[in-house]
Design an enzyme around this catalytic site. Structure first.
Site, PDB file in Angstrom:
ATOM      1  N   LYS A  53     -10.792  -2.754  -3.824  1.00  0.00           N
ATOM      2  CA  LYS A  53     -11.530  -1.713  -4.055  1.00  0.00           C
ATOM      3  C   LYS A  53     -10.631  -0.583  -4.834  1.00  0.00           C
ATOM      4  CE  LYS A  53     -12.372  -2.194   0.570  1.00  0.00           C
ATOM      5  NZ  LYS A  53     -13.342  -2.254   1.744  1.00  0.00           N
ATOM      6  N   LYS A 104       0.775  -1.188   0.012  1.00  0.00           N
ATOM      7  CA  LYS A 104       0.036  -0.068   0.008  1.00  0.00           C
ATOM      8  C   LYS A 104       1.001   1.202  -0.076  1.00  0.00           C
ATOM      9  CE  LYS A 104      -4.542  -1.522   1.691  1.00  0.00           C
ATOM     10  NZ  LYS A 104      -5.615  -1.417   2.682  1.00  0.00           N
ATOM     11  N   LYS A 147      -5.166  -9.610  -6.559  1.00  0.00           N
ATOM     12  CA  LYS A 147      -6.269  -9.785  -5.933  1.00  0.00           C
ATOM     13  C   LYS A 147      -7.437  -8.665  -6.248  1.00  0.00           C
ATOM     14  CE  LYS A 147      -6.006  -7.182  -1.857  1.00  0.00           C
ATOM     15  NZ  LYS A 147      -6.265  -7.067  -0.470  1.00  0.00           N
TER      16      LYS A 147
END
Ligand code: TYM
Length: 333
Positions: A201, A114, A198
């Site tokens: 969102k 991230k 994966k």
């Protein structure tokens, strides 16, 4: 014996099929078992580890509650609340951040992913996020935590923190060391555009995921455009090893039809993807589209959603405050 279940979902919008099949569907069956005590948390404190628009966040908190309800979680049986309302979460996160070690957190792969290349610019919250997650779980003496595969490492950290606290302060079993509940198959739903990534969102292309609020046409269009390979369907599951997109779609279909990949393969072996995709769209419309309709209906009644949250808060706050008082005693505060 019944289980004490805790899990959380971030209210960051675009809840998708991965959240549903990896986690929420499991919440529903745990909620339906009378022996279990379930707590499902809208983790808004986790959401702000990256910048959020306040108006959108407020809507997304309600949408997450609506998604829980539309998926079949019964607020009479389970506690549903939002994390920020129960101060014990932030407080326990601080205390546990004095127990967790830098070395442990430095290993967290989700932070690395991230934060990306520019980790100097990531918030401190993004880094210490798994400690807050440990606080969530440990405050409720949770025995089992249903999550998708991407949260496995965070749960291991939570177990380490619980054990270190118990040892350090000589309070055996004070924090319950929780067990992850991760589905064997399909614990990681992949992007419709790339079978190695994966479903997420934060992925920029909306075509990469089936959102739980998608309408029929969106579902059909996304399945039609989902990446596949030119080969026909294999007969043997081993032949799927190098075909991640095919494996993902077959997994989704099998899960939604309460079947397994072998059975699905025997149905489609040798056929091309077009027919399979048509049927996959139909199954998604049958199983996911009703959730979408219900979410939209519930979102029209914000008072109802807010009542669910405030009733959940009362119950959650009682449990968490009791635990934090005991923590104060142990620490010498
Ligand atoms: P979050 O909000 O990213 O995701 C919610 C749940 O959905 C699962 N999930 C998936 N499962 C399978 N395939 C996918 N592609 C996929 N994408 C998401 C996640 O594993 C998760 O179970 N840190 C957590 C929230 C959290 C939490 C907690 C969970 C905060 N406190 C305490 C359990 C216990 C998160 O960001 O999930």
């Amino acid at each position: 014996m019944g289980k004490k279940i805790f899990s959380g979902v971030q209210p960051t919008g675009n809840l998708h099929l991965g959240n549903y099949l990896g986690a929420i569907k499991n919440f529903v069956s745990l909620n339906n078992d009378e022996n279990n005590k379930c707590v499902f948390c809208v983790v808004d404190l986790h959401a702000i580890t990256v910048k959020q628009d306040p108006t959108e966040l407020r809507n997304n908190i309600r949408e997450t509650v609506a998604t829980f309800l539309a998926s079949g979680i019964d607020p009479k049986k389970s506690i549903i609340f939002n994390q920020s309302k129960v101060p014990a979460h932030s407080e326990a996160a601080w205390i546990l951040s004095c127990v967790a070690r830098m070395g442990w957190l430095n290993r967290m792969t989700q932070f690395k992913e991230k934060a990306g290349k520019d980790k100097e610019k990531a918030s401190i919250g993004l880094y210490s996020y798994p400690v807050l997650m440990a606080a969530d779980i440990l405050l409720y003496d949770s025995t089992h935590v249903p999550v998708g595969d991407d949260q496995k490492q965070h749960l291991e950290l939570c177990r380490d923190i619980a054990q270190k606290f118990n040892n350090e302060f000589n309070v055996e079993n004070f924090f319950v060391v929780p067990e992850p509940l991760i589905q064997k198959e399909l614990s990681r739903i992949m992007s419709l555009k790339d079978g190695m990534k994966k479903m997420s969102k934060s992925e920029s292309s909306d075509l990469s995921r089936i959102n739980l609020t998608d309408d029929k046409d969106q579902i059909i269009n996304k399945v039609r455009k989902a990446k596949t390979d030119p080969l026909p369907m294999p007969g043997d599951i081993k032949d799927l090893d190098n075909r991640p997109e095919a494996k993902n779609l077959l997994g989704i279909y099998s899960n939604l039809t309460d079947s397994d990949i072998e059975k699905t393969l025997s149905e489609y072996s040798g056929k091309n993807f077009a027919e399979f995709k048509d049927n996959l769209s139909q199954v998604l419309i049958e199983k996911i589209y009703p959730i979408s309709i219900e979410i939209k209906k519930l979102l029209n009644d914000t008072n109802y959603l807010d009542t669910i949250l405030s009733e959940g808060f009362e119950k959650a706050d009682q449990i968490a405050t009791k635990k934090i008082k005991k923590i104060h005693k142990i620490l010498g505060f």
